[in-house]
Motif scaffolding. Sequence first.
Motif, PDB file in Angstrom:
ATOM      1  N   ASN A  17       0.820  -1.208   0.000  1.00  0.00           N
ATOM      2  CA  ASN A  17       0.000   0.000   0.000  1.00  0.00           C
ATOM      3  C   ASN A  17       0.855   1.260   0.000  1.00  0.00           C
ATOM      4  O   ASN A  17       0.500   2.259  -0.612  1.00  0.00           O
ATOM      5  CB  ASN A  17      -0.945   0.024   1.205  1.00  0.00           C
ATOM      6  CG  ASN A  17      -2.064  -0.986   1.070  1.00  0.00           C
ATOM      7  OD1 ASN A  17      -2.244  -1.602   0.043  1.00  0.00           O
ATOM      8  ND2 ASN A  17      -2.811  -1.147   2.139  1.00  0.00           N
ATOM      9  N   ARG A  18       1.984   1.225   0.661  1.00  0.00           N
ATOM     10  CA  ARG A  18       2.866   2.391   0.726  1.00  0.00           C
ATOM     11  C   ARG A  18       3.585   2.638  -0.588  1.00  0.00           C
ATOM     12  O   ARG A  18       3.862   3.771  -0.957  1.00  0.00           O
ATOM     13  CB  ARG A  18       3.881   2.231   1.843  1.00  0.00           C
ATOM     14  CG  ARG A  18       3.211   2.245   3.193  1.00  0.00           C
ATOM     15  CD  ARG A  18       4.192   2.048   4.305  1.00  0.00           C
ATOM     16  NE  ARG A  18       3.462   1.945   5.565  1.00  0.00           N
ATOM     17  CZ  ARG A  18       3.982   1.526   6.675  1.00  0.00           C
ATOM     18  NH1 ARG A  18       5.253   1.182   6.706  1.00  0.00           N
ATOM     19  NH2 ARG A  18       3.262   1.462   7.764  1.00  0.00           N
ATOM     20  N   GLY A  21       0.233   2.400  -3.552  1.00  0.00           N
ATOM     21  CA  GLY A  21      -0.919   3.238  -3.243  1.00  0.00           C
ATOM     22  C   GLY A  21      -0.925   4.613  -3.878  1.00  0.00           C
ATOM     23  O   GLY A  21      -1.907   5.005  -4.506  1.00  0.00           O
ATOM     24  N   THR A  25      -3.961   5.149  -6.713  1.00  0.00           N
ATOM     25  CA  THR A  25      -5.128   5.978  -6.400  1.00  0.00           C
ATOM     26  C   THR A  25      -5.387   7.063  -7.431  1.00  0.00           C
ATOM     27  O   THR A  25      -6.438   7.698  -7.404  1.00  0.00           O
ATOM     28  CB  THR A  25      -4.992   6.623  -5.011  1.00  0.00           C
ATOM     29  OG1 THR A  25      -3.811   7.405  -4.978  1.00  0.00           O
ATOM     30  CG2 THR A  25      -4.951   5.561  -3.926  1.00  0.00           C
ATOM     31  N   ALA A  32      -8.276   6.252  -2.530  1.00  0.00           N
ATOM     32  CA  ALA A  32      -7.737   6.010  -1.190  1.00  0.00           C
ATOM     33  C   ALA A  32      -8.769   6.481  -0.180  1.00  0.00           C
ATOM     34  O   ALA A  32      -9.308   7.581  -0.294  1.00  0.00           O
ATOM     35  CB  ALA A  32      -6.431   6.752  -0.989  1.00  0.00           C
ATOM     36  N   ARG A  45      -4.441   5.904   5.474  1.00  0.00           N
ATOM     37  CA  ARG A  45      -4.779   5.998   4.047  1.00  0.00           C
ATOM     38  C   ARG A  45      -4.741   4.584   3.483  1.00  0.00           C
ATOM     39  O   ARG A  45      -3.689   3.942   3.504  1.00  0.00           O
ATOM     40  CB  ARG A  45      -3.755   6.901   3.364  1.00  0.00           C
ATOM     41  CG  ARG A  45      -3.967   7.090   1.898  1.00  0.00           C
ATOM     42  CD  ARG A  45      -2.844   7.980   1.342  1.00  0.00           C
ATOM     43  NE  ARG A  45      -2.998   8.183  -0.059  1.00  0.00           N
ATOM     44  CZ  ARG A  45      -3.613   9.212  -0.608  1.00  0.00           C
ATOM     45  NH1 ARG A  45      -4.107  10.167   0.148  1.00  0.00           N
ATOM     46  NH2 ARG A  45      -3.716   9.310  -1.907  1.00  0.00           N
ATOM     47  N   THR A  46      -5.874   4.110   2.975  1.00  0.00           N
ATOM     48  CA  THR A  46      -5.979   2.753   2.464  1.00  0.00           C
ATOM     49  C   THR A  46      -6.429   2.762   1.007  1.00  0.00           C
ATOM     50  O   THR A  46      -7.512   3.278   0.707  1.00  0.00           O
ATOM     51  CB  THR A  46      -6.989   1.942   3.306  1.00  0.00           C
ATOM     52  OG1 THR A  46      -6.575   1.979   4.679  1.00  0.00           O
ATOM     53  CG2 THR A  46      -7.078   0.511   2.831  1.00  0.00           C
ATOM     54  N   PRO A  47      -5.636   2.223   0.072  1.00  0.00           N
ATOM     55  CA  PRO A  47      -6.056   2.134  -1.331  1.00  0.00           C
ATOM     56  C   PRO A  47      -7.250   1.183  -1.471  1.00  0.00           C
ATOM     57  O   PRO A  47      -7.301   0.145  -0.811  1.00  0.00           O
ATOM     58  CB  PRO A  47      -4.835   1.563  -2.054  1.00  0.00           C
ATOM     59  CG  PRO A  47      -3.697   1.750  -1.112  1.00  0.00           C
ATOM     60  CD  PRO A  47      -4.273   1.729   0.264  1.00  0.00           C
ATOM     61  N   TRP A  69      -9.913  -0.730   8.164  1.00  0.00           N
ATOM     62  CA  TRP A  69     -10.435   0.507   7.579  1.00  0.00           C
ATOM     63  C   TRP A  69     -11.957   0.499   7.535  1.00  0.00           C
ATOM     64  O   TRP A  69     -12.593   1.540   7.731  1.00  0.00           O
ATOM     65  CB  TRP A  69      -9.818   0.806   6.215  1.00  0.00           C
ATOM     66  CG  TRP A  69     -10.362   0.039   5.053  1.00  0.00           C
ATOM     67  CD1 TRP A  69      -9.866  -1.111   4.526  1.00  0.00           C
ATOM     68  CD2 TRP A  69     -11.491   0.383   4.254  1.00  0.00           C
ATOM     69  NE1 TRP A  69     -10.629  -1.507   3.446  1.00  0.00           N
ATOM     70  CE2 TRP A  69     -11.632  -0.607   3.259  1.00  0.00           C
ATOM     71  CE3 TRP A  69     -12.416   1.432   4.280  1.00  0.00           C
ATOM     72  CZ2 TRP A  69     -12.638  -0.581   2.292  1.00  0.00           C
ATOM     73  CZ3 TRP A  69     -13.424   1.455   3.329  1.00  0.00           C
ATOM     74  CH2 TRP A  69     -13.525   0.462   2.348  1.00  0.00           C
ATOM     75  N   THR A  83      -9.856  10.359  -4.939  1.00  0.00           N
ATOM     76  CA  THR A  83      -9.831   9.623  -6.193  1.00  0.00           C
ATOM     77  C   THR A  83      -9.667  10.585  -7.359  1.00  0.00           C
ATOM     78  O   THR A  83     -10.368  11.597  -7.429  1.00  0.00           O
ATOM     79  CB  THR A  83     -11.091   8.748  -6.374  1.00  0.00           C
ATOM     80  OG1 THR A  83     -10.988   8.012  -7.593  1.00  0.00           O
ATOM     81  CG2 THR A  83     -12.377   9.542  -6.373  1.00  0.00           C
TER      82      THR A  83
END
Length: 136
Positions: A17-18, A21, A25, A32, A45-47, A69, A83
């Motif tokens: 994700n890092r 992501g 996004t 995200a 922050r989560t994709p 999340w 987005t």
Amino acid sequence: MSAVQRRLARFNRTFANRVVGPVLTRMPGFGAIIHRGRKSGRAYRTPVKVFKRGPHYVMSLPYGPQSDWVRNTIAAGGCELHTRGRHIRLHQPHVFTDPQQTVVPAPLRPLLRRFKAFDFIELRPVETPATEPVRP
């Protein structure tokens, strides 16, 4: 969730994700979710994979509705979606199961079916109040 799915989720959360992501996004169909930890209050922050359903936004839950999340979003009553350069405040989360994946565009159904992604979360955009004109 199986042991393999848990390991994949952990890998994605700590590494993928890092790295992926920020690029992912910006692509169509991805975004995200910005949410706050239930206990820590820390911003995360989560994709996610995003689908439009009328005026609402739907995200697939490949790791299930017990993902952090999702639980954070439900506890807070909403989140923010970034987005394609837009920031959208969302609220009224609703988690549901759709075995036929009717909320997903037909070409993507086989891929999500392969991952057994039948759970989704739907959120509504927060209506921003219209500003009143300034009167002299």
